[in-house]
Design a protein around this motif. Structure first.
Motif, mmCIF file in Angstrom:
data_model
loop_
_atom_site.group_PDB
_atom_site.id
_atom_site.type_symbol
_atom_site.label_atom_id
_atom_site.label_comp_id
_atom_site.label_asym_id
_atom_site.label_seq_id
_atom_site.Cartn_x
_atom_site.Cartn_y
_atom_site.Cartn_z
ATOM 1 N N ALA A 264 0.837 -1.204 0.000
ATOM 2 C CA ALA A 264 0.000 0.000 0.000
ATOM 3 C C ALA A 264 0.872 1.254 0.000
ATOM 4 C CB ALA A 264 -0.937 -0.010 1.202
ATOM 5 N N ALA A 265 1.918 1.251 0.809
ATOM 6 C CA ALA A 265 2.824 2.399 0.855
ATOM 7 C C ALA A 265 3.577 2.564 -0.465
ATOM 8 C CB ALA A 265 3.806 2.241 2.010
ATOM 9 N N ALA A 266 3.978 1.461 -1.065
ATOM 10 C CA ALA A 266 4.670 1.524 -2.359
ATOM 11 C C ALA A 266 3.740 2.059 -3.442
ATOM 12 C CB ALA A 266 5.195 0.139 -2.745
ATOM 13 N N SER A 267 2.467 1.747 -3.354
ATOM 14 C CA SER A 267 1.510 2.259 -4.329
ATOM 15 C C SER A 267 1.329 3.764 -4.191
ATOM 16 C CB SER A 267 0.160 1.560 -4.169
ATOM 17 O OG SER A 267 0.290 0.193 -4.480
ATOM 18 N N VAL A 268 1.309 4.248 -2.965
ATOM 19 C CA VAL A 268 1.227 5.700 -2.755
ATOM 20 C C VAL A 268 2.484 6.367 -3.311
ATOM 21 C CG1 VAL A 268 1.218 7.519 -1.006
ATOM 22 C CG2 VAL A 268 -0.318 5.566 -0.787
ATOM 23 N N ALA A 269 3.642 5.794 -2.996
ATOM 24 C CA ALA A 269 4.896 6.361 -3.499
ATOM 25 C C ALA A 269 4.955 6.305 -5.022
ATOM 26 C CB ALA A 269 6.081 5.608 -2.892
#
Length: 81
Positions: A61-66
């Motif tokens: 999820a964090a990688a998708s935001v980044a």
């Protein structure tokens, strides 16, 4: 001594598949469509984490935001160049 793992969900194949697809969408968000793939990656990452793939689901999820933020920055730079 109490068992601390009694309340955690076991990881399922569905959780792992959601997490892997979320990482793929994070990469696609950088190059293809940041808003669509970024949002889908966040959703699938959270679903993967809730289904039992705890650390990797949240990382996806964090990688998708980044990836979405980086994709939007790259799009702005390319369009304004």
């Amino acid at each position: 001594m109490a068992d601390t793992h009694a309340t955690t969900r076991p990881r399922t194949n569905a959780a792992r598949i959601c997490t892997i697809v979320a990482f793929v969408f994070a990469a696609l968000a950088v190059f293809v469509s940041p808003v669509i793939f970024g949002l889908l990656g966040v959703i699938l990452g959270v679903v993967g984490a809730v289904l039992g793939d705890k650390p990797l689901g949240w990382y996806a999820a964090a990688a998708s935001v980044a990836g979405a933020v980086l994709g939007m920055i790259l799009s702005a730079v390319i369009l304004n160049a």
